[in-house]
Motif scaffolding. Sequence first.
Motif, PDB file in Angstrom:
ATOM      1  N   LEU A 139       6.404   0.175  -0.959  1.00 55.03           N
ATOM      2  CA  LEU A 139       6.266   1.091   0.159  1.00 55.03           C
ATOM      3  C   LEU A 139       7.529   1.063   1.014  1.00 55.03           C
ATOM      4  CD1 LEU A 139       2.664   0.331   1.496  1.00 55.03           C
ATOM      5  CD2 LEU A 139       3.391   2.277   0.112  1.00 55.03           C
ATOM      6  N   ILE A 166      -4.233   0.804   7.674  1.00 55.82           N
ATOM      7  CA  ILE A 166      -3.276   0.848   6.568  1.00 55.82           C
ATOM      8  C   ILE A 166      -3.927   1.435   5.315  1.00 55.82           C
ATOM      9  CG2 ILE A 166      -1.735  -0.971   7.395  1.00 55.82           C
ATOM     10  CD1 ILE A 166      -3.245  -2.986   5.692  1.00 55.82           C
ATOM     11  N   ARG A 191      11.823  -1.983   1.991  1.00 54.11           N
ATOM     12  CA  ARG A 191      10.605  -1.698   1.229  1.00 54.11           C
ATOM     13  C   ARG A 191       9.790  -2.977   1.107  1.00 54.11           C
ATOM     14  NH1 ARG A 191      11.334   0.926  -4.365  1.00 54.11           N
ATOM     15  NH2 ARG A 191      12.424  -1.037  -4.770  1.00 54.11           N
ATOM     16  N   ARG A 238       4.484  -1.142  -7.355  1.00 54.46           N
ATOM     17  CA  ARG A 238       4.454  -0.202  -6.229  1.00 54.46           C
ATOM     18  C   ARG A 238       5.218  -0.815  -5.064  1.00 54.46           C
ATOM     19  NH1 ARG A 238      -0.459   0.967  -6.165  1.00 54.46           N
ATOM     20  NH2 ARG A 238      -0.399   3.117  -6.858  1.00 54.46           N
ATOM     21  N   LEU A 279       4.834   0.653  10.300  1.00 53.16           N
ATOM     22  CA  LEU A 279       4.084   0.211   9.126  1.00 53.16           C
ATOM     23  C   LEU A 279       4.225  -1.287   8.913  1.00 53.16           C
ATOM     24  CD1 LEU A 279       2.368   0.688   6.638  1.00 53.16           C
ATOM     25  CD2 LEU A 279       4.445   1.317   5.386  1.00 53.16           C
ATOM     26  N   GLU A 292      -1.665   4.208   3.381  1.00 53.01           N
ATOM     27  CA  GLU A 292      -0.490   3.669   2.703  1.00 53.01           C
ATOM     28  C   GLU A 292      -0.842   2.652   1.626  1.00 53.01           C
ATOM     29  OE1 GLU A 292       0.739   4.693   6.948  1.00 53.01           O
ATOM     30  OE2 GLU A 292      -0.890   3.555   6.017  1.00 53.01           O
ATOM     31  N   LEU A 293      -1.935   1.915   1.793  1.00 56.69           N
ATOM     32  CA  LEU A 293      -2.181   0.759   0.931  1.00 56.69           C
ATOM     33  C   LEU A 293      -3.488   0.839   0.164  1.00 56.69           C
ATOM     34  CD1 LEU A 293      -0.722  -1.924   0.258  1.00 56.69           C
ATOM     35  CD2 LEU A 293      -2.202  -3.028   1.946  1.00 56.69           C
TER      36      LEU A 293
END
Length: 272
Positions: free
Chosen positions: A219, A24, A265, A217, A225, A27-28
């Motif tokens: 995602l 991850i 999200r 934030r 994911l 993405e993170l």
Amino acid sequence: MGEQTKASEAVQRFMRHADDFAAIDAELWQPISIAAIARSAPQFDETVLDACCGTGASAVPTAELVGPGGLVDAVDLAPAMIERARERAGADQAQRMPQLHWHVGDVQSWEPSGYDLVQCVLGVFFFDDVEAGLRRLVERARPGGRVAVTLWHAGAFAELTAALLEAVRAEGGAEGEAAVAEWEARPADRVPDTAGGTAEWLHEAGLERVQSDAIPRHLPLDDDLAWRLVLGMRRRRLVEGLKKKPRRRVRERFLEVLRERGIERVDVSTIT
């Protein structure tokens, strides 16, 4: 994360499942780390301690910013994380970025001090004594130096975690019930989760001219994911004791719950 045994268990878990942690990264961990160093602002020729460096998401760009005249000591307890951090830096790192030094060790007992900048991105949660660990970081900075700490903001992962807990209760059997009970009984993290609380916390640790801000934030989630976020973070403990079939049922139910609740999200907001 509470007592020393808890911290050790957390580190051991990341050592065993470092690949899932790294899965991850794009993405993170990487965007959060880039946002963190945008605030800590490493400067050319500065010396930096990157505490609990993990897979190097903040250490590598910091080393690029300080240049060959600077120094970055990147420290992490987990050898598996340092191994992946070396991979991130590249095989030619020693020649290309000689200022970057990797260390397997406990930053709470790290002796060098006098750094221009001490930064810790989401690492204080692993300290056996959070307040003492923070003070230790502050003491590593030179007089007039900077200390930058990144924390999770209130509400981060809340909906995703609630969906996972429901799925584990429904499909995890006795092992799942035990995992949920253990999760719900765990000591709360002794760190603030608001910008104001963080500023006060840092001031009490001895810092002056403190500034803390929330970095919102979110995602977008897909099935892949969502499950990688479970396996690559501490929520993994809710499913890692399950056998293959119950774990598969939990995954299916977890994704169903996300869809039923319209969760498209995930909140990954931080404070820095």
